[in-house]
Enzyme design. Sequence first.
Site, PDB file in Angstrom:
ATOM      1  N   GLU A  82      51.326   8.262  53.254  1.00 15.77           N
ATOM      2  CA  GLU A  82      50.661   9.125  52.280  1.00 15.77           C
ATOM      3  C   GLU A  82      49.672  10.054  52.980  1.00 15.77           C
ATOM      4  O   GLU A  82      49.621  11.255  52.693  1.00 15.77           O
ATOM      5  CB  GLU A  82      49.943   8.278  51.232  1.00 15.77           C
ATOM      6  CG  GLU A  82      50.879   7.564  50.268  1.00 15.77           C
ATOM      7  CD  GLU A  82      50.129   6.739  49.242  1.00 15.77           C
ATOM      8  OE1 GLU A  82      50.210   7.066  48.048  1.00 15.77           O
ATOM      9  OE2 GLU A  82      49.457   5.760  49.641  1.00 15.77           O
ATOM     10  N   GLU A 129      55.706  -0.138  49.078  1.00 20.25           N
ATOM     11  CA  GLU A 129      54.867  -0.765  48.056  1.00 20.25           C
ATOM     12  C   GLU A 129      55.666  -1.434  46.947  1.00 20.25           C
ATOM     13  O   GLU A 129      55.233  -2.448  46.395  1.00 20.25           O
ATOM     14  CB  GLU A 129      53.918   0.276  47.447  1.00 20.25           C
ATOM     15  CG  GLU A 129      52.785   0.722  48.360  1.00 20.25           C
ATOM     16  CD  GLU A 129      53.159   1.873  49.258  1.00 20.25           C
ATOM     17  OE1 GLU A 129      52.256   2.469  49.861  1.00 20.25           O
ATOM     18  OE2 GLU A 129      54.366   2.179  49.386  1.00 20.25           O
TER      19      GLU A 129
END
Length: 262
Positions: A116, A136
Amino acid sequence: MTEFVQGREMIHARVAGRAAWITLDRPPLNILDTAAMRQLDRELAGLLDRSNPCEFVIFQGAGPKGFSAGAEVADHTPDRVGEMLEAFHAVFRRLWRSDAITIASVHGHCLGGGMELATFCDFVVAAESAKFGQPEIKLGCFPPVAVVMFPQLAGPRAALDLILTGRTIPAAEAQNLGLVSRVVPDAQLGAATESLLEGLGASSATVLGLTRRVLLQQAGFDFETRLREVEEIYLGQLIQTADAQEGIRAFLEKRQPVWSGK
């Protein structure tokens, strides 16, 4: 601007001319816990929120294993996740509001929150052997910043593929998807990053920053509004589910999760 947490410096900031080089240094995989995230934000504040801010920020990871394997899983438990998100997302909000041009110089593992951070940068220079992924979902979670940015950068179909499968992809595929700017031989990563910085440095930083902001606005990047909406879903819905809590618990207990569908 050096900070010490538990006796060890986790974020190194070096200013060279108009550029700041920030190194994530939490071996072996430069995983960012909440303390490291807050330290990173403080370093950025010192570099960007001043009368003569740095015009370029370059992120890199220390050690041979990679850029960063992401956020500390233990910080995702219900009692800590709110503080963790606040600390991590403060970094993105600060970068978004800044006119500094950002570059991620990526080698090895670039996963989760590490991916990210890297793909949020204006330029991503990656070594051929670099690996990218958002795992995730395997923990019963989703990556908030990636949920906001990937549909814009790679398109909804690719975003669904990467985020819902949690698969890891090579640098070349990440480039094809629009998540990486340049892929170079491993031995040339440093030189390629320096060359990009030198080329950008030949232009007016004021014009670069203004052009970047206008370009993103015209592309429909309403980042802060969308991130706030995703945060509300993450904290108000996702983290309250039994499966999200089971996924984190299972990872910490080193076992396979048992999903209940609740």
